[in-house]
Enzyme design. Structure first.
Site, mmCIF file in Angstrom:
data_model
loop_
_atom_site.group_PDB
_atom_site.id
_atom_site.type_symbol
_atom_site.label_atom_id
_atom_site.label_comp_id
_atom_site.label_asym_id
_atom_site.label_seq_id
_atom_site.Cartn_x
_atom_site.Cartn_y
_atom_site.Cartn_z
ATOM 1 N N ASP A 146 -9.629 -3.191 1.063
ATOM 2 C CA ASP A 146 -9.795 -2.679 2.427
ATOM 3 C C ASP A 146 -11.162 -2.024 2.456
ATOM 4 O O ASP A 146 -11.433 -1.115 1.648
ATOM 5 C CB ASP A 146 -8.660 -1.691 2.729
ATOM 6 C CG ASP A 146 -8.733 -1.102 4.126
ATOM 7 O OD1 ASP A 146 -9.837 -0.680 4.542
ATOM 8 O OD2 ASP A 146 -7.687 -1.011 4.797
ATOM 9 N N GLU A 203 -2.931 -2.852 -2.652
ATOM 10 C CA GLU A 203 -4.103 -2.334 -1.934
ATOM 11 C C GLU A 203 -4.480 -0.950 -2.453
ATOM 12 O O GLU A 203 -3.711 0.001 -2.327
ATOM 13 C CB GLU A 203 -3.772 -2.256 -0.431
ATOM 14 C CG GLU A 203 -4.909 -1.699 0.410
ATOM 15 C CD GLU A 203 -4.562 -1.627 1.902
ATOM 16 O OE1 GLU A 203 -3.391 -1.867 2.270
ATOM 17 O OE2 GLU A 203 -5.466 -1.312 2.700
ATOM 18 N N HIS A 263 -11.732 1.744 2.130
ATOM 19 C CA HIS A 263 -11.087 2.436 1.012
ATOM 20 C C HIS A 263 -11.974 2.694 -0.195
ATOM 21 O O HIS A 263 -11.484 2.827 -1.318
ATOM 22 C CB HIS A 263 -9.856 1.640 0.560
ATOM 23 C CG HIS A 263 -8.728 1.718 1.533
ATOM 24 N ND1 HIS A 263 -7.464 1.309 1.236
ATOM 25 C CD2 HIS A 263 -8.678 2.187 2.800
ATOM 26 C CE1 HIS A 263 -6.672 1.492 2.279
ATOM 27 N NE2 HIS A 263 -7.397 2.024 3.253
ATOM 28 N N ASP A 281 -12.037 6.706 5.987
ATOM 29 C CA ASP A 281 -11.276 5.502 6.342
ATOM 30 C C ASP A 281 -10.658 5.723 7.715
ATOM 31 O O ASP A 281 -9.454 5.777 7.880
ATOM 32 C CB ASP A 281 -10.187 5.276 5.286
ATOM 33 C CG ASP A 281 -9.280 4.114 5.633
ATOM 34 O OD1 ASP A 281 -9.746 3.189 6.307
ATOM 35 O OD2 ASP A 281 -8.113 4.150 5.234
ATOM 36 N N TRP A 337 0.866 -1.185 0.000
ATOM 37 C CA TRP A 337 0.000 0.000 0.000
ATOM 38 C C TRP A 337 0.906 1.239 0.000
ATOM 39 O O TRP A 337 1.895 1.278 0.746
ATOM 40 C CB TRP A 337 -0.918 0.053 1.233
ATOM 41 C CG TRP A 337 -1.634 1.368 1.282
ATOM 42 C CD1 TRP A 337 -2.658 1.756 0.474
ATOM 43 C CD2 TRP A 337 -1.308 2.494 2.117
ATOM 44 N NE1 TRP A 337 -3.010 3.050 0.775
ATOM 45 C CE2 TRP A 337 -2.203 3.531 1.766
ATOM 46 C CE3 TRP A 337 -0.358 2.721 3.113
ATOM 47 C CZ2 TRP A 337 -2.171 4.786 2.394
ATOM 48 C CZ3 TRP A 337 -0.327 3.972 3.730
ATOM 49 C CH2 TRP A 337 -1.230 4.989 3.368
ATOM 50 N N ASP A 364 -10.566 3.933 10.310
ATOM 51 C CA ASP A 364 -9.993 2.785 11.006
ATOM 52 C C ASP A 364 -10.510 2.593 12.424
ATOM 53 O O ASP A 364 -9.743 2.432 13.360
ATOM 54 C CB ASP A 364 -8.460 2.876 10.987
ATOM 55 C CG ASP A 364 -7.916 2.791 9.579
ATOM 56 O OD1 ASP A 364 -7.904 1.682 9.052
ATOM 57 O OD2 ASP A 364 -7.526 3.826 9.028
ATOM 58 N N LYS A 380 -6.983 2.554 -2.807
ATOM 59 C CA LYS A 380 -7.622 3.460 -1.861
ATOM 60 C C LYS A 380 -8.301 4.586 -2.631
ATOM 61 O O LYS A 380 -7.856 4.955 -3.710
ATOM 62 C CB LYS A 380 -6.555 4.018 -0.918
ATOM 63 C CG LYS A 380 -7.104 4.805 0.247
ATOM 64 C CD LYS A 380 -6.060 4.968 1.334
ATOM 65 C CE LYS A 380 -6.604 5.810 2.472
ATOM 66 N NZ LYS A 380 -5.717 5.855 3.620
ATOM 67 N N ASP A 387 -7.364 -4.529 10.005
ATOM 68 C CA ASP A 387 -6.578 -3.305 9.807
ATOM 69 C C ASP A 387 -7.336 -2.099 10.372
ATOM 70 O O ASP A 387 -8.244 -1.588 9.733
ATOM 71 C CB ASP A 387 -6.297 -3.081 8.313
ATOM 72 C CG ASP A 387 -5.541 -1.777 8.066
ATOM 73 O OD1 ASP A 387 -4.933 -1.255 9.011
ATOM 74 O OD2 ASP A 387 -5.562 -1.270 6.916
ATOM 75 N N HIS A 416 -8.587 -6.339 3.961
ATOM 76 C CA HIS A 416 -8.324 -5.635 5.211
ATOM 77 C C HIS A 416 -9.681 -5.292 5.786
ATOM 78 O O HIS A 416 -10.443 -4.552 5.171
ATOM 79 C CB HIS A 416 -7.548 -4.329 4.968
ATOM 80 C CG HIS A 416 -6.073 -4.515 5.016
ATOM 81 N ND1 HIS A 416 -5.197 -3.466 4.856
ATOM 82 C CD2 HIS A 416 -5.313 -5.618 5.213
ATOM 83 C CE1 HIS A 416 -3.961 -3.930 4.957
ATOM 84 N NE2 HIS A 416 -3.997 -5.232 5.161
HETATM 85 C C1 RNT Z 1 -3.968 2.642 4.728
HETATM 86 C C2 RNT Z 1 -4.092 1.188 4.449
HETATM 87 C C3 RNT Z 1 -2.966 0.353 4.971
HETATM 88 C C4 RNT Z 1 -2.564 0.719 6.363
HETATM 89 C C5 RNT Z 1 -1.579 -0.229 6.964
HETATM 90 C C6 RNT Z 1 -0.912 0.356 8.168
HETATM 91 O O1 RNT Z 1 -5.055 3.356 4.331
HETATM 92 O O2 RNT Z 1 -5.300 0.714 4.921
HETATM 93 O O3 RNT Z 1 -3.309 -0.974 4.862
HETATM 94 O O4 RNT Z 1 -3.655 0.810 7.204
HETATM 95 O O5 RNT Z 1 -0.700 -0.646 6.020
HETATM 96 ZN ZN ZN Z 2 -5.568 -1.391 4.769
#
Ligand code: RNT
Ligand code: ZN
Length: 414
Positions: free
Chosen positions: A255, A222, A258, A290, A181, A292, A224, A322, A282
């Protein structure tokens, strides 16, 4: 009262085998991210995450080194049921004072992690090159940088990571998912959207030209939609990576934080399963962006789990967590999120798919809706508790142990 016996009986009326569901669910590997324990600081520069990602909050007790982080992981894992993997970032290299930059990382810098995984009985290790929180992120760009030195540095870093990923596979005897990523993008309207993508393509080609054993290392990319401070343009967006992965025999990582908020990863999984051997995930919980947040047992998570289970894709979908919440006890954050993922997988294993499929194919949509609603109030809790007890982890009272660990261990980190 035997809650499980009652649940078994009620589920069997729907033709659902709770014993099989428990067995199958326990076997699905979930790769748990190390970075919840320290707000994505890592050990090599030990700074707050940059590159469009951010951990918010200042709860005491952040792990600051290998010993603290592994102690926390080991404790958190004791409260999480099922087959576990460990998901590591390159920034967690154990350098022991050696002055090696990220393009010079070698397997030996990760030997303590391999030892730890073996000691803990963790199935395998997954790995992520770290292309953020570093001085060579120049003007927000890494693999797509117009500065050749910068771009070459990050290509070398990813190549070094391939070797480390292969080492983890050898050490643990389990293939390693290496996920790339990058934070590359622009805050405002770009003058050129193509050139950065062509440079990223060239960088990925160079990385993949490095010889490595594809049976041992699965490379993923990955995508986004945007990050904080990079709202207008993301080099590695979904279309870019879907095409790159398809044409180059690698894998996509989805993810669920994303995408645009009305897009669902649960719906993307079967589309990718139609074309790819493997799909990496993820699992996070995007709130507004995003952000998290800790994963909870919510509708979209259940839907994601259903796509894995009902398509018999337990070995094809590589599940990882994640998220990074620094506002609550970090161990509880790990435990809640990882248990939620496992809970959703068990829930997904307890659905009458055959009957529902028949209803769909014969256009009995009213019955399908009715049955779907009925399944929502089946005695799931009875099966979940039984599963936890067989997996040897505490049921509802796990937080007590976290409270004690906080008092005895975390609160001493000043
Ligand atoms: C970031 C991505 C990535 C990170 C990690 C730390 O937007 O989701 O995967 O969260 O690599
Ligand atoms: Zn991620």
């Amino acid at each position: 009262m035997n809650y499980y016996k009652t649940a078994l009986e009620i589920y069997s009326r729907y033709g659902i085998d709770t014993e099989k569901a428990i067995r199958d669910t326990d076997e699905i590997p979930v790769s748990i991210h190390c970075w919840q324990g320290d707000d994505v600081y890592g050990f090599d520069g030990a700074c707050a995450a940059s590159g469009g990602i951010q951990a918010t909050g200042n709860y005491p007790g952040r792990a600051r080194n290998f010993e603290e982080l592994t102690s926390d992981i080991s404790f958190a894992f004791s409260l999480i049921p099922g087959k576990k993997r460990l998901n590591l970032h390159a920034s967690y290299a154990v350098l022991n004072g050696e002055n090696a930059d990220r393009d010079e990382y070698r397997p030996e810098h990760f030997a303590p992690w391999a030892e730890f995984a073996k000691k803990e009985g963790i199935e395998g290790i997954d790995f992520n090159p770290t292309l953020f929180s570093h001085k060579n992120v120049k003007d927000g760009l890494t693999l797509s940088s117009p500065d050749e030195e910068i771009r070459a540095f990050w290509v070398r870093h990813c190549k070094a990571c391939l070797k480390i990923a292969e080492y983890f596979a050898d050490e643990t005897g389990s293939p390693c998912l290496m996920n790339i990523w990058i934070p590359d993008g622009f805050k405002d309207v770009p003058a050129d959207r193509l050139a950065p993508r062509l440079r990223l393509k060239k960088s990925l080609d160079e990385i993949l030209a490095e010889p490595f054993d594809r049976k041992k290392v699965t490379v993923a990319v990955e995508s986004k939609v945007f990050g904080i401070g990079v709202e207008s343009y993301t080099v590695g967006n979904s279309e870019f990576y879907l095409n790159y992965a398809a044409l180059n025999g690698i894998c996509c990582l989805l993810d669920n934080g994303h995408y645009h908020p009305t897009e669902y990863v649960s719906d993307k999984i079967p589309s990718l399963l139609a074309f790819y051997d493997k799909v990496a995930l993820h699992v996070t919980r995007g709130v507004r962006w995003d952000s998290d947040h800790v994963v909870l047992f919510e509708d979209e998570l259940k839907e994601i789990a259903k796509e894995i289970v009902r398509n018999d894709a337990q070995k094809k979908v590589l599940v990882a967590t994640d998220y990074f919440d620094a506002s609550i006890n970090r161990i509880a954050a790990w435990v809640i999120g990882a248990r939620s993922v496992r809970k959703a997988l068990l829930w997904a294993a307890l659905q009458p798919y055959e009957e529902m499929r028949k209803m769909q194919d014969s256009a009995r949509f009213t019955e399908l809706m009715a049955l779907n609603e009925e399944t929502k109030t089946l005695p799931f809790g009875g099966v979940w508790e039984e599963y936890l007890s067989r997996a040897g982890v505490p049921a509802g009272d796990w937080y007590e142990k976290v409270g004690r660990y906080e008092k005895e261990t975390l609160s001493l980190r000043k």
